[in-house]
Design an enzyme around this catalytic site. Sequence first.
Site, PDB file in Angstrom:
ATOM      1  N   LYS A   1      -5.209  -7.296   3.800  1.00  0.00           N
ATOM      2  CA  LYS A   1      -3.777  -7.603   3.925  1.00  0.00           C
ATOM      3  C   LYS A   1      -3.587  -8.884   4.749  1.00  0.00           C
ATOM      4  CE  LYS A   1      -2.402  -2.817   3.302  1.00  0.00           C
ATOM      5  NZ  LYS A   1      -2.225  -1.494   3.886  1.00  0.00           N
TER       6      LYS A   1
ATOM      7  N   ASP B   1       6.637  -0.817   3.580  1.00  0.00           N
ATOM      8  CA  ASP B   1       5.897   0.257   2.910  1.00  0.00           C
ATOM      9  C   ASP B   1       6.845   1.181   2.129  1.00  0.00           C
ATOM     10  OD1 ASP B   1       3.133   0.487   3.015  1.00  0.00           O
ATOM     11  OD2 ASP B   1       3.128   1.223   5.080  1.00  0.00           O
TER      12      ASP B   1
ATOM     13  N   GLN C   1      -0.678   1.207   9.356  1.00  0.00           N
ATOM     14  CA  GLN C   1      -1.694   1.712   8.423  1.00  0.00           C
ATOM     15  C   GLN C   1      -1.933   3.206   8.648  1.00  0.00           C
ATOM     16  OE1 GLN C   1      -3.060  -0.210   5.992  1.00  0.00           O
ATOM     17  NE2 GLN C   1      -4.347   1.460   5.244  1.00  0.00           N
TER      18      GLN C   1
HETATM   19  N1  GUN Z   1      -3.051   3.911   3.725  1.00  0.00           N
HETATM   20  C1  GUN Z   1      -3.438   3.934   2.422  1.00  0.00           C
HETATM   21  N2  GUN Z   1      -2.515   3.317   1.655  1.00  0.00           N
HETATM   22  C2  GUN Z   1      -1.540   2.896   2.482  1.00  0.00           C
HETATM   23  C3  GUN Z   1      -0.323   2.182   2.278  1.00  0.00           C
HETATM   24  O1  GUN Z   1       0.065   1.814   1.168  1.00  0.00           O
HETATM   25  N3  GUN Z   1       0.409   1.938   3.399  1.00  0.00           N
HETATM   26  C4  GUN Z   1       0.013   2.349   4.620  1.00  0.00           C
HETATM   27  N4  GUN Z   1       0.790   2.075   5.654  1.00  0.00           N
HETATM   28  N5  GUN Z   1      -1.099   3.011   4.845  1.00  0.00           N
HETATM   29  C5  GUN Z   1      -1.871   3.271   3.778  1.00  0.00           C
END
Ligand code: GUN
Length: 296
Positions: free
Chosen positions: A54, A121, A98
């Site tokens: 990311k 998100d 995350q």
């Molecule tokens: N963990 C696995 N996929 C995601 C996601 O799309 N967003 C977040 N915040 N954590 C994750």
Amino acid sequence: MSARIIDGKAFAASLRTRVGRFAADFAAAAGRPAGLAVVLVGEDPASSVYVRSKERASVQANIAGSVHRLPATTTQDELLALVARLNADSGVDGILVQLPLPPQINTQAIIAAIDPNKDVDGFHPVNAGRLASGLHGFVPCTPLGCLMLLKDQLGSLSGLEAVVVGRSNIVGKPMAQLLLAESCTVTIAHSRTRDLPATVRRADIVVAAVGVPELIRGDWIRPGAIVIDVGINRIDLPDGGTKLVGDVAFDEAVEIAGAITPVPGGVGPMTIAVLLRNTIVAAHRNAGVALEKGAL
Ligand code: GUN
């Protein structure tokens, strides 16, 4: 007959390029870059890899990415304090915490503390409610990426039978809402569904998001159906190696489906591309800079 392979990697690359252009224009108009803050608590190996991806993708798309790495022993109050600081920071347009979080932290309490207008998100209950009510808000990245791939394949989805396998807040439920908004007839199937093969056989569109390797077999697929596989499962091979597989038995389904996403290279790359897209949308809204309707 062999299905069309849906190239999510190429689609995501093109979306990221477009986002990068809008991000450059935004920076010129607003006098600052769009900002994405990513919070990682602990050292879960998969999460660390996602967060690094990311970070890299943000830079490439002209977005100022900052990563906040906190120890696994972080308390809920410490994490809430960081979220409050990021909420108040006018240079931060998007906040992503995350998941999963360590057990001492209540995940829902953290999600609820994020400013819904920075919730790129789309996990905040306000954004889940906006989606269910047909209002503007942030939509979770993976299901929105799936919808983009489906619309690219099919154009209109109106009237189609869609079966979503999996009922998580992150994928299954928002995916069903998005398909409903496109006028599909939507079924959400899950581990307690009585006859899963028969349910899946009804579908013109199958979205598999259960996290069970190769659960969905080829003979469950209606001939010509579009299959979107959200699963990313690492399985052990007899020779001691490992392999990534989806929730769909690809080698079987590819013979029956009209189109199918591979694993890897299907849905996976879309998630980060849509995160960047959501961040640019957030930046425009938060800074009051107009974004051409339907541009991203
Ligand atoms: N963990 C696995 N996929 C995601 C996601 O799309 N967003 C977040 N915040 N954590 C994750």
